[in-house]
Scaffold this motif. Structure first.
Motif, PDB file in Angstrom:
ATOM      1  N   PHE A  50     -69.958  41.100 -18.759  1.00 12.03           N
ATOM      2  CA  PHE A  50     -70.725  40.372 -19.771  1.00 12.03           C
ATOM      3  C   PHE A  50     -71.237  41.326 -20.855  1.00 12.03           C
ATOM      4  O   PHE A  50     -71.574  42.492 -20.590  1.00 12.03           O
ATOM      5  N   GLY A  51     -71.320  40.793 -22.071  1.00  8.81           N
ATOM      6  CA  GLY A  51     -71.942  41.521 -23.165  1.00  8.81           C
ATOM      7  C   GLY A  51     -73.454  41.431 -23.071  1.00  8.81           C
ATOM      8  O   GLY A  51     -74.007  40.837 -22.134  1.00  8.81           O
ATOM      9  N   HIS A  52     -74.131  42.010 -24.060  1.00  7.38           N
ATOM     10  CA  HIS A  52     -75.580  42.076 -23.997  1.00  7.38           C
ATOM     11  C   HIS A  52     -76.225  40.701 -23.961  1.00  7.38           C
ATOM     12  O   HIS A  52     -77.169  40.456 -23.208  1.00  7.38           O
ATOM     13  N   ASN A  53     -75.725  39.795 -24.757  1.00 10.27           N
ATOM     14  CA  ASN A  53     -76.359  38.470 -24.851  1.00 10.27           C
ATOM     15  C   ASN A  53     -75.447  37.370 -24.315  1.00 10.27           C
ATOM     16  O   ASN A  53     -75.690  36.205 -24.570  1.00 10.27           O
ATOM     17  N   GLN A  54     -74.399  37.739 -23.635  1.00  7.30           N
ATOM     18  CA  GLN A  54     -73.439  36.763 -23.144  1.00  7.30           C
ATOM     19  C   GLN A  54     -73.986  36.050 -21.917  1.00  7.30           C
ATOM     20  O   GLN A  54     -74.499  36.672 -20.994  1.00  7.30           O
ATOM     21  N   LYS A  55     -73.852  34.734 -21.929  1.00 10.23           N
ATOM     22  CA  LYS A  55     -74.288  33.931 -20.787  1.00 10.23           C
ATOM     23  C   LYS A  55     -73.086  33.493 -19.971  1.00 10.23           C
ATOM     24  O   LYS A  55     -71.942  33.588 -20.402  1.00 10.23           O
ATOM     25  N   ILE A  56     -73.378  33.006 -18.774  1.00  5.51           N
ATOM     26  CA  ILE A  56     -72.314  32.574 -17.881  1.00  5.51           C
ATOM     27  C   ILE A  56     -71.614  31.359 -18.451  1.00  5.51           C
ATOM     28  O   ILE A  56     -72.249  30.388 -18.874  1.00  5.51           O
ATOM     29  N   ASP A  57     -70.289  31.413 -18.506  1.00  4.27           N
ATOM     30  CA  ASP A  57     -69.478  30.267 -18.933  1.00  4.27           C
ATOM     31  C   ASP A  57     -69.039  29.533 -17.676  1.00  4.27           C
ATOM     32  O   ASP A  57     -68.323  30.071 -16.826  1.00  4.27           O
ATOM     33  N   ARG A  58     -69.463  28.285 -17.544  1.00  4.16           N
ATOM     34  CA  ARG A  58     -69.197  27.522 -16.320  1.00  4.16           C
ATOM     35  C   ARG A  58     -67.702  27.354 -16.081  1.00  4.16           C
ATOM     36  O   ARG A  58     -67.239  27.410 -14.942  1.00  4.16           O
ATOM     37  N   ASN A  59     -66.935  27.114 -17.151  1.00  7.53           N
ATOM     38  CA  ASN A  59     -65.486  26.930 -16.977  1.00  7.53           C
ATOM     39  C   ASN A  59     -64.826  28.210 -16.466  1.00  7.53           C
ATOM     40  O   ASN A  59     -63.957  28.176 -15.595  1.00  7.53           O
ATOM     41  N   LEU A  60     -65.221  29.330 -17.029  1.00 10.56           N
ATOM     42  CA  LEU A  60     -64.661  30.612 -16.590  1.00 10.56           C
ATOM     43  C   LEU A  60     -65.025  30.883 -15.140  1.00 10.56           C
ATOM     44  O   LEU A  60     -64.163  31.291 -14.332  1.00 10.56           O
ATOM     45  N   THR A  61     -66.276  30.650 -14.799  1.00 14.15           N
ATOM     46  CA  THR A  61     -66.701  30.876 -13.408  1.00 14.15           C
ATOM     47  C   THR A  61     -65.977  29.936 -12.457  1.00 14.15           C
ATOM     48  O   THR A  61     -65.540  30.342 -11.367  1.00 14.15           O
ATOM     49  N   ALA A  62     -65.814  28.660 -12.873  1.00 18.05           N
ATOM     50  CA  ALA A  62     -65.122  27.692 -12.016  1.00 18.05           C
ATOM     51  C   ALA A  62     -63.683  28.095 -11.787  1.00 18.05           C
ATOM     52  O   ALA A  62     -63.171  28.029 -10.653  1.00 18.05           O
ATOM     53  N   GLU A 102     -65.638  39.744  -9.379  1.00 20.59           N
ATOM     54  CA  GLU A 102     -66.776  40.634  -9.578  1.00 20.59           C
ATOM     55  C   GLU A 102     -67.366  40.382 -10.960  1.00 20.59           C
ATOM     56  O   GLU A 102     -66.651  40.414 -11.964  1.00 20.59           O
ATOM     57  N   MET A 103     -68.663  40.082 -10.999  1.00 18.13           N
ATOM     58  CA  MET A 103     -69.362  39.870 -12.261  1.00 18.13           C
ATOM     59  C   MET A 103     -70.238  41.084 -12.540  1.00 18.13           C
ATOM     60  O   MET A 103     -71.056  41.480 -11.689  1.00 18.13           O
ATOM     61  N   MET A 104     -70.072  41.686 -13.733  1.00 20.93           N
ATOM     62  CA  MET A 104     -70.743  42.928 -14.059  1.00 20.93           C
ATOM     63  C   MET A 104     -71.655  42.760 -15.269  1.00 20.93           C
ATOM     64  O   MET A 104     -71.390  41.944 -16.155  1.00 20.93           O
ATOM     65  N   ASN A 105     -72.717  43.541 -15.254  1.00 19.50           N
ATOM     66  CA  ASN A 105     -73.631  43.666 -16.392  1.00 19.50           C
ATOM     67  C   ASN A 105     -74.424  42.392 -16.682  1.00 19.50           C
ATOM     68  O   ASN A 105     -74.818  42.151 -17.834  1.00 19.50           O
ATOM     69  N   MET A 106     -74.663  41.570 -15.691  1.00 19.11           N
ATOM     70  CA  MET A 106     -75.466  40.362 -15.898  1.00 19.11           C
ATOM     71  C   MET A 106     -76.941  40.730 -16.048  1.00 19.11           C
ATOM     72  O   MET A 106     -77.463  41.572 -15.320  1.00 19.11           O
ATOM     73  N   LYS A 107     -77.590  40.082 -17.002  1.00 20.56           N
ATOM     74  CA  LYS A 107     -79.015  40.289 -17.209  1.00 20.56           C
ATOM     75  C   LYS A 107     -79.819  39.019 -16.935  1.00 20.56           C
ATOM     76  O   LYS A 107     -81.033  39.070 -16.742  1.00 20.56           O
ATOM     77  N   ASP A 108     -79.113  37.898 -16.924  1.00 20.71           N
ATOM     78  CA  ASP A 108     -79.801  36.624 -16.741  1.00 20.71           C
ATOM     79  C   ASP A 108     -78.758  35.615 -16.280  1.00 20.71           C
ATOM     80  O   ASP A 108     -77.580  35.931 -16.113  1.00 20.71           O
ATOM     81  N   GLY A 109     -79.220  34.369 -16.069  1.00 15.47           N
ATOM     82  CA  GLY A 109     -78.308  33.298 -15.688  1.00 15.47           C
ATOM     83  C   GLY A 109     -78.077  33.185 -14.206  1.00 15.47           C
ATOM     84  O   GLY A 109     -77.142  32.502 -13.773  1.00 15.47           O
ATOM     85  N   TYR A 110     -78.915  33.824 -13.397  1.00 20.96           N
ATOM     86  CA  TYR A 110     -78.695  33.779 -11.956  1.00 20.96           C
ATOM     87  C   TYR A 110     -78.980  32.397 -11.385  1.00 20.96           C
ATOM     88  O   TYR A 110     -78.331  31.983 -10.420  1.00 20.96           O
ATOM     89  N   LYS A 111     -79.903  31.678 -11.983  1.00 22.74           N
ATOM     90  CA  LYS A 111     -80.166  30.319 -11.492  1.00 22.74           C
ATOM     91  C   LYS A 111     -78.960  29.424 -11.756  1.00 22.74           C
ATOM     92  O   LYS A 111     -78.588  28.606 -10.910  1.00 22.74           O
ATOM     93  N   ASP A 112     -78.347  29.595 -12.937  1.00 26.45           N
ATOM     94  CA  ASP A 112     -77.144  28.816 -13.236  1.00 26.45           C
ATOM     95  C   ASP A 112     -76.017  29.177 -12.286  1.00 26.45           C
ATOM     96  O   ASP A 112     -75.245  28.312 -11.849  1.00 26.45           O
ATOM     97  N   LEU A 113     -75.888  30.471 -11.974  1.00 19.89           N
ATOM     98  CA  LEU A 113     -74.838  30.904 -11.044  1.00 19.89           C
ATOM     99  C   LEU A 113     -75.071  30.318  -9.661  1.00 19.89           C
ATOM    100  O   LEU A 113     -74.131  29.814  -9.025  1.00 19.89           O
ATOM    101  N   SER A 114     -76.310  30.356  -9.205  1.00 16.70           N
ATOM    102  CA  SER A 114     -76.619  29.793  -7.884  1.00 16.70           C
ATOM    103  C   SER A 114     -76.347  28.300  -7.858  1.00 16.70           C
ATOM    104  O   SER A 114     -75.805  27.759  -6.876  1.00 16.70           O
ATOM    105  N   LYS A 115     -76.694  27.645  -8.942  1.00 15.41           N
ATOM    106  CA  LYS A 115     -76.470  26.196  -9.017  1.00 15.41           C
ATOM    107  C   LYS A 115     -74.977  25.879  -8.982  1.00 15.41           C
ATOM    108  O   LYS A 115     -74.553  24.953  -8.272  1.00 15.41           O
ATOM    109  N   GLN A 116     -74.181  26.649  -9.724  1.00 17.37           N
ATOM    110  CA  GLN A 116     -72.741  26.395  -9.755  1.00 17.37           C
ATOM    111  C   GLN A 116     -72.107  26.667  -8.398  1.00 17.37           C
ATOM    112  O   GLN A 116     -71.216  25.932  -7.956  1.00 17.37           O
ATOM    113  N   LEU A 117     -72.576  27.732  -7.712  1.00 12.80           N
ATOM    114  CA  LEU A 117     -72.059  28.017  -6.370  1.00 12.80           C
ATOM    115  C   LEU A 117     -72.409  26.879  -5.402  1.00 12.80           C
ATOM    116  O   LEU A 117     -71.589  26.484  -4.560  1.00 12.80           O
TER     117      LEU A 117
END
Length: 817
Positions: free
Chosen positions: A197-209, A219-234
């Motif tokens: 991820f870039g500095h301000n890049q957020k999780i893209d649901r389609n890409l994660t799916a 492997e997801m690298m350099n995440m700074k935020d969006g963990y709640k969205d990731l947990s929800k998608q999982l």
């Protein structure tokens, strides 16, 4: 993302350096030198070329025509805009190419890749690619293993030209404002997908799916935020194809981390991990973890808590209570680990390179230390590189782990106080205690059922015989200790493999191996071998193991390259196989035989030769001559002792031997030949005097008396008188006044008893034997003359003769009257 690119390039260079360590000149670093083009003075042997951080805007055909061996090329951070399609025509061996952080614009127009069919790694990240559409030239990269690329738009079909390429890792660098079309990853066949991820890049649901449904490892690298969205998608994803899911280089709150872990544990994922993780807002109270899970392993590497005010017990309780088989928390500064509150399903624990102490798993209730009893399913425990100290204390910590089989306590500071008892679970079969501070006493504190024991890099100097019976021990590693000889196998009769590399063995005692009937593998390389007789048996064993590599023999590891002499100096650094220690120099019996047999043969040969050449006779005669000369020098007669002496010698002989005296004796002693004055009865007896008076007169006038001995001599009465008077004169002139000449053999039994003086003289004095061989007679005369030589007062022979003539005339007148 600069970090990611640098890591990839460094890894590639390190791999290459390992392969080409023997050629240090093949690495050329021309980075940060303000270059505007590829240098023309590159060595032809160049394999590693770093041109990063310059101003090379174009690569042309022929830029690398001299570097045909090029394998690694880094042209990142150059503002590169154009690459000629023929640029890499002369570099068929190119394997790693880094073109990141440049101004390349079209992923579908990278024609230069047609000449890089051997590429293993390609980094095109951080260029000016608008779309992810990979051109047809990518399909030629059939060996490609790692591809790093990024673009603003990712659409379906962008990866169709690498559909047949079996990538090991595909790294997608997400840029701000990314557009991703669902299903775009369907053509990707990679073992692992890395999403950076870039500095301000957020999780893209389609890409994660797509990633979770198509790729095995994500492997997801350099995440700074969006963990709640990731947990929800999982939580909402019904079907997950991914088995391994990792988060790398992340900063996360404790609440988000525990929620993510609980969600992941409740999915069909098998392996969950986090690394390079910074935890904010650590817990003050216990955080519950779910009770059941399909996840097999959880890994946390390089985890750091950014706050100092939190409950360590609450943090440790969360991880030790996970319902998984394997938990690994490595490279993290944890100082303690608690015991699960209930029986744990964990089978493997890895807490390597932390700060754990001897209090691990225990708790203090009141003043009593309570040991952990809820890890009975644990089979593998790894505690490498911590702060563990006391072996006897640690044995108590593990005593209730009834399933524990493999225990790794290496790289600590463990010691053992032999006055204390060790309590191990009986199930341990493999224990690693390498790189500690253990001594010989450690053998008193080992699990009885140990099969594989690693004690390398400690301070062990001897394996004591009074130790516990390790009947099941099959492998013993004592490399890098202080042992001076092979250990006896009486206490571990099943030993199959013994490693003693880099100890202090000068001459291993091969006979000790007789106590190791099951031994099949032995390593005693890199020891300070003393190449003398004591090492001969070991060298013989090593050569036999090399020739006869049978099941009944012993395989000697690292032979012959790891076996060198350190003494004596003349064979220092020679391999044991190349030196020769003769058996005759080591076997005392053979050495004695080798010396005595030739010496005895030589002596026998000399004796026979001397006998054939009469050497003893010559030596005896020379010895007598030497003694005679010596006596003459040492016993110089005083002038007063020579008063009245007129002759050198009086000769006594039998009338039967007169021919020899006239023809041989007198000519060789008198006149020019001998220069001696000899008195004998035929010439010097005065007529008119009695024979007795003549004998006495002649004996008194002579310095010495010569007796010619023969069978006739002992039968002559007058010879007896002459011998008698000469014997009396010997008392005055000394023992050397009588000289015996043996004319013929004269056995003692032929000498009458009245000649007792003659017998005594022959027993005490060496006599001269007359040789029949003419060659020996010359030495005989020289010896006789030397025995008779004396400086007498001048008395011309003519005067003596006139005196004798006058006496004869007077006797004649008296007879007439």
């Amino acid at each position: 993302m600069r970090v990611t690119a640098a890591v990839l390039w460094t890894a590639a260079v390190l791999v290459g350096l390992q392969k080409s360590a023997s050629s240090p000149d093949n690495f050329v670093d021309r980075s940060s030198q303000n270059l505007s083009s590829v240098p023309t003075d590159l060595p032809q042997t160049t394999e590693f070329l770093d041109l990063s951080r310059n101003y090379i805007h174009q690569l042309h055909n022929g830029d690398f025509e001299k570097t045909t061996h090029l394998r690694f090329l880094n042209v990142s951070w150059n503002g590169l805009e154009e690459i000629d399609p023929q640029t890499f025509l002369d570099t068929p061996l190119l394997e790693h190419l880094d073109l990141s952080h440049n101004n390349l614009k079209n992923l579908s127009g990278q024609q230069y890749l047609l000449h890089t069919v051997n590429l293993l790694m390609l980094n095109l990240a951080f260029n000016r690619f608008l779309t992810m559409t990979l051109g047809s030239e990518f399909s030629s990269l059939v060996k490609l293993e790692r591809l790093t690329v990024g673009a603003k738009n990712i659409s379906v079909g962008d990866f169709k030209n690498i559909a047949k390429v079996k990538l090991r890792t595909l790294t997608l660098l997400l840029e701000d404002g990314l557009y991703y079309e669902a299903g775009s990853l369907e053509d990707v066949h990679a073992q692992r997908l890395q999403i950076a991820f870039g500095h301000n890049q957020k999780i893209d649901r389609n890409l994660t799916a797509d990633a979770l449904s198509l790729l095995v490892e994500v492997e997801m690298m350099n995440m700074k935020d969006g963990y709640k969205d990731l947990s929800k998608q999982l939580r909402e994803t019904v079907k997950i194809h991914t088995t391994s899911f990792y988060l790398t280089n992340i900063t996360i709150k404790w609440q988000d981390l525990t929620e993510y872990v609980n969600v992941a544990l409740n999915t069909t994922l098998k392996h969950v991990g986090v690394s390079e993780i910074y935890v904010k807002n650590p817990p003050h109270y216990t955080t519950e973890v779910i009770k059941t899970s399909q996840v097999i392993s959880f890994t946390a590497r390089q985890a750091v808590v950014t706050s100092f005010q939190f409950s360590q017990e609450a943090l440790y309780n969360f991880f030790i209570s996970m319902p998984v088989e394997r938990v690994a928390i490595t490279d993290a500064p944890i100082i303690h680990m608690t015991c699960p509150k209930s029986q744990s399903p964990i089978r493997q624990l890895d807490f390597s390179f932390g700060a754990l102490s001897d209090s691990i798993f225990s708790s203090v209730v009141g003043k009593k230390v309570v040991e952990c009893q809820n890890l009975r399913n644990l089979k593998n425990l790894t505690l490498v590189g911590n702060s563990l100290k006391k072996l006897e204390t640690l044995s108590k910590r593990f005593q209730y782990m009834s399933s524990l089989q493999h225990l790794d306590l290496s790289v600590n500071s463990i010691r053992y106080d032999q006055s204390l008892e060790c309590i191990w679970p009986a199930s341990i079969t493999n224990i690693n205690l390498s790189s500690n501070s253990l001594t010989d006493s450690v053998f008193q504190c080992l699990p009885n059922g140990t099969q594989i024991l690693d004690l390398q890099n400690n301070q062990i100097s001897v394996v004591p015989q009074s130790i516990l019976k390790l009947r099941n021990l099959s492998t013993l590693n004592l490399n890098a200790n202080r042992l001076r000889d092979l250990p006896l196998c009486d206490t571990f009769p099943s030993l199959h493999k013994l490693l003693l590399r880099s100890n202090s063995l000068h001459a291993p005692s091969v006979n000790i191996l007789e106590s190791c009937p099951e031994l099949r593998t032995l390593d005693v390389s890199f020891n300070p071998f003393t190449c003398t007789c004591t090492l001969r048996s070991f060298i013989k064993l090593a050569i036999n193991s090399e020739k006869n590599n049978s099941q009944s023999g012993i395989e000697l590891l690292n032979w012959p390259q790891g076996y060198y002499c350190t003494y004596p100096e003349d064979v220092r650094n020679s391999t044991l196989r190349d030196i020769s220690i003769p058996e005759v120099s080591c076997n005392i019996g053979l050495l004695v035989v080798a010396i005595l047999v030739p010496a005895g043969t030589l002596i026998m040969f000399v004796v026979i030769l001397c006998h054939c050449l009469d050497v003893p006779w010559y030596m005896g005669m020379i010895w007598q001559w030497t003694r005679a000369k010596h006596r003459v020098r040492m016993r110089q007669a005083r002038p007063e002792d020579l008063v009245g002496l007129e002759f050198h010698a009086f000769v006594s002989y039998s009338q039967h031997d007169v021919d020899w005296v006239r023809n041989s004796l007198l000519p060789n002693l008198e006149g020019p030949a001998g220069g001696l004055r000899i008195c004998h009865h035929e010439q010097h007896f005065v007529p008119g005097k009695t024979i007795i008076e003549n004998i006495i007169s002649c004996v008194e006038k002579c310095r010495r008396s010569v007796f010619v001995l023969s069978a006739h001599f002992v039968k002559s009465e007058w010879c007896h008188y002459e011998l008698y008077f000469a014997a009396h004169q010997r008392l005055t002139l000394g023992s050397d006044s009588i000289v015996l000449v043996l004319l013929e053999p004269l056995p003692q039994y032929l000498i009458p008893s009245k000649y007792y003086q003659l017998k005594s003289m022959m027993n005490r004095h060496t006599y001269l034997e007359w040789p029949q061989d003419r060659a020996k007679q010359r030495l005989f005369w020289a010896n006789l003359r030397a025995a008779l030589q004396t400086d007498l007062p001048n008395a011309p022979v003519t005067q003596v003769q006139e005196h004798l003539a006058e006496e004869r005339r007077e006797d004649g007148h008296r007879l007439k009257g």
